[in-house]
Design an enzyme around this catalytic site. Sequence first.
Site, PDB file in Angstrom:
ATOM      1  N   MET A 125     -54.548 -29.879 -80.673  1.00  0.00           N
ATOM      2  CA  MET A 125     -54.397 -29.391 -79.294  1.00  0.00           C
ATOM      3  C   MET A 125     -52.952 -29.566 -78.829  1.00  0.00           C
ATOM      4  O   MET A 125     -52.674 -29.501 -77.631  1.00  0.00           O
ATOM      5  CB  MET A 125     -55.357 -30.121 -78.362  1.00  0.00           C
ATOM      6  CG  MET A 125     -56.818 -29.872 -78.747  1.00  0.00           C
ATOM      7  SD  MET A 125     -57.951 -30.087 -77.375  1.00  0.00           S
ATOM      8  CE  MET A 125     -57.709 -31.806 -76.985  1.00  0.00           C
ATOM      9  N   LEU A 165     -48.002 -33.227 -79.929  1.00  0.00           N
ATOM     10  CA  LEU A 165     -48.063 -33.848 -81.253  1.00  0.00           C
ATOM     11  C   LEU A 165     -47.400 -35.223 -81.272  1.00  0.00           C
ATOM     12  O   LEU A 165     -46.406 -35.455 -80.591  1.00  0.00           O
ATOM     13  CB  LEU A 165     -47.391 -32.935 -82.285  1.00  0.00           C
ATOM     14  CG  LEU A 165     -47.986 -31.529 -82.397  1.00  0.00           C
ATOM     15  CD1 LEU A 165     -47.254 -30.731 -83.477  1.00  0.00           C
ATOM     16  CD2 LEU A 165     -49.480 -31.568 -82.691  1.00  0.00           C
ATOM     17  N   GLY A 180     -49.507 -39.385 -85.471  1.00  0.00           N
ATOM     18  CA  GLY A 180     -50.834 -39.211 -86.083  1.00  0.00           C
ATOM     19  C   GLY A 180     -51.018 -37.788 -86.587  1.00  0.00           C
ATOM     20  O   GLY A 180     -51.448 -37.558 -87.724  1.00  0.00           O
ATOM     21  N   HIS A 181     -50.668 -36.823 -85.730  1.00  0.00           N
ATOM     22  CA  HIS A 181     -50.756 -35.421 -86.164  1.00  0.00           C
ATOM     23  C   HIS A 181     -49.834 -35.162 -87.363  1.00  0.00           C
ATOM     24  O   HIS A 181     -50.197 -34.446 -88.294  1.00  0.00           O
ATOM     25  CB  HIS A 181     -50.332 -34.484 -85.027  1.00  0.00           C
ATOM     26  CG  HIS A 181     -51.187 -34.540 -83.802  1.00  0.00           C
ATOM     27  ND1 HIS A 181     -50.727 -35.052 -82.612  1.00  0.00           N
ATOM     28  CD2 HIS A 181     -52.464 -34.135 -83.582  1.00  0.00           C
ATOM     29  CE1 HIS A 181     -51.695 -34.951 -81.698  1.00  0.00           C
ATOM     30  NE2 HIS A 181     -52.749 -34.405 -82.261  1.00  0.00           N
TER      31      HIS A 181
HETATM   32  P1  AMP Z   1     -56.120 -33.458 -81.149  1.00  0.00           P
HETATM   33  O1  AMP Z   1     -54.814 -32.763 -80.977  1.00  0.00           O
HETATM   34  O2  AMP Z   1     -56.269 -34.705 -80.359  1.00  0.00           O
HETATM   35  O3  AMP Z   1     -57.301 -32.519 -81.048  1.00  0.00           O
HETATM   36  O4  AMP Z   1     -56.136 -33.958 -82.662  1.00  0.00           O
HETATM   37  C1  AMP Z   1     -55.911 -33.077 -83.733  1.00  0.00           C
HETATM   38  C2  AMP Z   1     -56.233 -33.787 -85.021  1.00  0.00           C
HETATM   39  O5  AMP Z   1     -55.402 -34.932 -85.148  1.00  0.00           O
HETATM   40  C3  AMP Z   1     -57.689 -34.290 -85.081  1.00  0.00           C
HETATM   41  O6  AMP Z   1     -58.193 -34.089 -86.393  1.00  0.00           O
HETATM   42  C4  AMP Z   1     -57.541 -35.748 -84.757  1.00  0.00           C
HETATM   43  O7  AMP Z   1     -58.571 -36.550 -85.295  1.00  0.00           O
HETATM   44  C5  AMP Z   1     -56.214 -36.057 -85.403  1.00  0.00           C
HETATM   45  N1  AMP Z   1     -55.609 -37.260 -84.816  1.00  0.00           N
HETATM   46  C6  AMP Z   1     -55.347 -37.485 -83.504  1.00  0.00           C
HETATM   47  N2  AMP Z   1     -54.847 -38.727 -83.332  1.00  0.00           N
HETATM   48  C7  AMP Z   1     -54.803 -39.295 -84.559  1.00  0.00           C
HETATM   49  C8  AMP Z   1     -54.407 -40.587 -85.044  1.00  0.00           C
HETATM   50  N3  AMP Z   1     -53.959 -41.527 -84.238  1.00  0.00           N
HETATM   51  N4  AMP Z   1     -54.506 -40.809 -86.376  1.00  0.00           N
HETATM   52  C9  AMP Z   1     -55.003 -39.863 -87.224  1.00  0.00           C
HETATM   53  N5  AMP Z   1     -55.381 -38.637 -86.825  1.00  0.00           N
HETATM   54  C10 AMP Z   1     -55.292 -38.367 -85.518  1.00  0.00           C
END
Ligand code: AMP
Length: 285
Positions: free
Chosen positions: A30, A33, A36-37
């Site tokens: 989403m 970034l 983690g991303h």
């Molecule tokens: P989001 O942008 O929050 O929808 O996350 C996109 C992807 O990044 C999803 O697969 C999340 O699980 C992963 N993600 C978000 N935060 C982390 C993190 N701290 N460590 C590992 N993956 C993450």
Amino acid sequence: MQVATTIPSARQAVEQARAEGRRIGLVPTMGALHAGHLALVEECRRLADYAAVSIFVNPAQFGPGEDYDRYPRVLEDDLRMCEAAGVDLVFKPSADEMYPRGVPDATFVEVPGLSHVFEGVIRPTHFRGVATVVLGLFEIVRPDVAVFGQKDYQQQALLRRMVEDLHVPVEIVVHPIVREPDGLAMSSRNIYLDPDQRRGSLALRRALEAAVAAVAAGESDADRVRQILRSPIESEGAAVLDYAEVVDALSLEKLGRIEPGRTAVALVAARFGKTRLIDNARLTE
Ligand code: AMP
């Protein structure tokens, strides 16, 4: 790096890469970034020869009163980070592009068993929004491999189930949680925390560490582990505990005992003011 905002242009870019014999990887996000991303992107580049990242704040996975409007949107920064990370394609569609009929009249994908527990109790329409948008992204990009984070444990379990049930030819890879130096799981929502809540948020990590240590020391009664999980969060003034559970790693069924042969995972969620944080840890291999 190419940036596509329409479905035909994204398809065209990927089809060209596929015609060159490249293996296609996708990291759905989403945006906003963080490291983690980027760890997911790195993993994607290891597993594929062409890395696509989607950036889409998906209206269908936000409930009324949630943070859809105020969710951080920082496209320029995101594009810079993707470029530096060696991404080949950023797909950044509008809501109209993804939901031509509008969200209320969209066709939805439901994954019944895993959608209405834990996060799904508090966010009843969240997971049908997630499943629907991810299946749509899979149809557009047709990745060979897609990388998700363990951070959203229930999400990856549900997406694995969806792919299995609908025979989607994609390999789902899950990357471990990336944390801040003090242990808080990285999240685009951490910026909402005030200093007191930010300090309090470490209770989640403390709870998980205590549970992992107890199981490693031989604790096998899941209720006792639940108590170990709850107590640091309940005694944290800034936190309101939503759940602290011990579940089967695949089905997310609540466990009575932690036994060899059945991987156990601890899931926690708590609110800090208006901000909900989730975290998890494997208790056994
Ligand atoms: P989001 O942008 O929050 O929808 O996350 C996109 C992807 O990044 C999803 O697969 C999340 O699980 C992963 N993600 C978000 N935060 C982390 C993190 N701290 N460590 C590992 N993956 C993450």
